[in-house]
Write a protein that holds these residues in place. Sequence first.
Motif, PDB file in Angstrom:
ATOM      1  N   ALA A 190       0.838  -1.200   0.000  1.00  0.00           N
ATOM      2  CA  ALA A 190       0.000   0.000   0.000  1.00  0.00           C
ATOM      3  C   ALA A 190       0.872   1.248   0.000  1.00  0.00           C
ATOM      4  O   ALA A 190       1.105   1.871   1.040  1.00  0.00           O
ATOM      5  N   GLY A 191       1.352   1.615  -1.185  1.00  0.00           N
ATOM      6  CA  GLY A 191       2.148   2.816  -1.346  1.00  0.00           C
ATOM      7  C   GLY A 191       1.302   3.985  -1.830  1.00  0.00           C
ATOM      8  O   GLY A 191       0.107   4.074  -1.558  1.00  0.00           O
ATOM      9  N   TYR A 192       1.934   4.893  -2.579  1.00  0.00           N
ATOM     10  CA  TYR A 192       1.286   6.145  -2.981  1.00  0.00           C
ATOM     11  C   TYR A 192       0.003   5.921  -3.767  1.00  0.00           C
ATOM     12  O   TYR A 192      -1.007   6.588  -3.521  1.00  0.00           O
ATOM     13  N   HIS A 193       0.022   4.996  -4.714  1.00  0.00           N
ATOM     14  CA  HIS A 193      -1.180   4.784  -5.525  1.00  0.00           C
ATOM     15  C   HIS A 193      -2.358   4.352  -4.662  1.00  0.00           C
ATOM     16  O   HIS A 193      -3.492   4.807  -4.858  1.00  0.00           O
ATOM     17  N   VAL A 194      -2.101   3.463  -3.706  1.00  0.00           N
ATOM     18  CA  VAL A 194      -3.188   2.953  -2.866  1.00  0.00           C
ATOM     19  C   VAL A 194      -3.644   3.998  -1.864  1.00  0.00           C
ATOM     20  O   VAL A 194      -4.852   4.171  -1.645  1.00  0.00           O
ATOM     21  N   ARG A 195      -2.703   4.722  -1.266  1.00  0.00           N
ATOM     22  CA  ARG A 195      -3.059   5.648  -0.198  1.00  0.00           C
ATOM     23  C   ARG A 195      -3.497   7.024  -0.702  1.00  0.00           C
ATOM     24  O   ARG A 195      -4.182   7.752   0.021  1.00  0.00           O
ATOM     25  N   THR A 196      -3.107   7.370  -1.934  1.00  0.00           N
ATOM     26  CA  THR A 196      -3.409   8.714  -2.435  1.00  0.00           C
ATOM     27  C   THR A 196      -4.182   8.700  -3.749  1.00  0.00           C
ATOM     28  O   THR A 196      -5.292   9.236  -3.839  1.00  0.00           O
ATOM     29  N   ASP A 197      -3.600   8.102  -4.792  1.00  0.00           N
ATOM     30  CA  ASP A 197      -4.225   8.175  -6.120  1.00  0.00           C
ATOM     31  C   ASP A 197      -5.624   7.561  -6.148  1.00  0.00           C
ATOM     32  O   ASP A 197      -6.575   8.179  -6.649  1.00  0.00           O
ATOM     33  N   ILE A 198      -5.757   6.346  -5.650  1.00  0.00           N
ATOM     34  CA  ILE A 198      -7.055   5.672  -5.736  1.00  0.00           C
ATOM     35  C   ILE A 198      -8.115   6.402  -4.917  1.00  0.00           C
ATOM     36  O   ILE A 198      -9.218   6.674  -5.433  1.00  0.00           O
ATOM     37  N   PRO A 199      -7.851   6.783  -3.652  1.00  0.00           N
ATOM     38  CA  PRO A 199      -8.866   7.552  -2.928  1.00  0.00           C
ATOM     39  C   PRO A 199      -9.235   8.859  -3.628  1.00  0.00           C
ATOM     40  O   PRO A 199     -10.413   9.251  -3.634  1.00  0.00           O
ATOM     41  N   GLN A 200      -8.256   9.543  -4.222  1.00  0.00           N
ATOM     42  CA  GLN A 200      -8.565  10.783  -4.932  1.00  0.00           C
ATOM     43  C   GLN A 200      -9.428  10.526  -6.156  1.00  0.00           C
ATOM     44  O   GLN A 200     -10.349  11.298  -6.458  1.00  0.00           O
ATOM     45  N   GLN A 201      -9.153   9.432  -6.868  1.00  0.00           N
ATOM     46  CA  GLN A 201      -9.967   9.104  -8.035  1.00  0.00           C
ATOM     47  C   GLN A 201     -11.388   8.721  -7.630  1.00  0.00           C
ATOM     48  O   GLN A 201     -12.352   9.048  -8.331  1.00  0.00           O
ATOM     49  N   VAL A 202     -11.527   8.037  -6.500  1.00  0.00           N
ATOM     50  CA  VAL A 202     -12.868   7.730  -5.990  1.00  0.00           C
ATOM     51  C   VAL A 202     -13.587   9.021  -5.621  1.00  0.00           C
ATOM     52  O   VAL A 202     -14.750   9.250  -5.993  1.00  0.00           O
ATOM     53  N   ALA A 203     -12.907   9.901  -4.879  1.00  0.00           N
ATOM     54  CA  ALA A 203     -13.521  11.148  -4.422  1.00  0.00           C
ATOM     55  C   ALA A 203     -13.949  12.040  -5.580  1.00  0.00           C
ATOM     56  O   ALA A 203     -14.918  12.801  -5.464  1.00  0.00           O
ATOM     57  N   ALA A 204     -13.253  11.943  -6.717  1.00  0.00           N
ATOM     58  CA  ALA A 204     -13.575  12.773  -7.889  1.00  0.00           C
ATOM     59  C   ALA A 204     -14.697  12.182  -8.734  1.00  0.00           C
ATOM     60  O   ALA A 204     -15.115  12.798  -9.719  1.00  0.00           O
ATOM     61  N   SER A 205     -15.177  11.008  -8.365  1.00  0.00           N
ATOM     62  CA  SER A 205     -16.175  10.315  -9.191  1.00  0.00           C
ATOM     63  C   SER A 205     -17.603  10.665  -8.773  1.00  0.00           C
ATOM     64  O   SER A 205     -17.828  11.380  -7.788  1.00  0.00           O
TER      65      SER A 205
END
Length: 240
Positions: free
Chosen positions: A69-84
Motif C-alpha cells: 500500500a504505497g502512494y497509488h493505494v493511499r493517495t491516487d485511488i482515494p482521490q480518483q474515488v472522491a472525484a467520481s
Amino acid sequence: MIVLTAHGTRDPAGAEVIAELAGRVRARGAEVAVAYADVREPDVTTVLNGLAGRSGSADPVVVPAFLAAGYHVRTDIPQQVAASALPRAPVAEAFGPAPELIDVLVDRVRQAGYRPGDAVVLAAAGSSDPRALDEVSTAARMLSARLRAPVRIGYAATADPDVAAAVAEARHSGRRVLVASWLLAPGLFQRRLEATGADAVSAPLGAHPAVADLVVRRCAETPDTRAEPAGWDRTVRLAV
C-alpha cells in the motif's frame, strides 16, 4: 460489483493478466469491472462514473490489486474515488503480503527451479512509502519461513537496494541465485528482474486462482462507507 484496480502497464501482457484475473473472479459469481490507477485507461473515476445510477448491479467496491500500500493505494485511488460520481464507494485493503499470495509465490519459486541452498532475492516494485516497504519485508520473512532459508530484498525502482545490486551481493555466497518476483503481472519491472543475471527468475504471481480468491475476500471484508455522516472525509480516513 468489484472494481478491480491495478497499477497499469504499457505491456499488453500485463493487461492480459489483469483481464484473466477479472475473469477468474467473475467465475466465482462476482460482477467485475477493471480500472487502473496509472498508465492505462480507464481510471477509477471513469469506471465509477459509468456505474453511477446503473440498475441491476450491486454497489461497487474498489479492490486495489497492489502487493503493497504505497502512494497509488493511499493517495491516487482515494482521490480518483472522491472525484467520481460515487465518492463514497468503499475501498478495500490492498493485497499486501496476504497468506494466499505467499502460497502463490512459493509455487512460482518452485516452478522456476528453486533448489534448497539457493540464494533467494525477493524482488518488489519499490516505494517511497516506508509502510509499503515494511509490507515487502513481511513478505520476505514469510517466504523465508516457507523455504527455511534466508531471503534478501531487492527493488526494481524507487527504493534500495536495487535488485541487481542484491543479486550481485548474493553472488558472493558462491551459490545459485534465484530472484523471487513479488510482482503481480509482467511489464517493465519484470524485465528488469530478468536482466539481473540471476540463475533463475520466477514468473509474476499472475492470475493464479488463489489471487482471485483474495480479490473476493478483500471485497467481502470491506465495510460499507456509503452511510457515513455528512462532512466525513473519506480521503483522510483511507490515507491513515
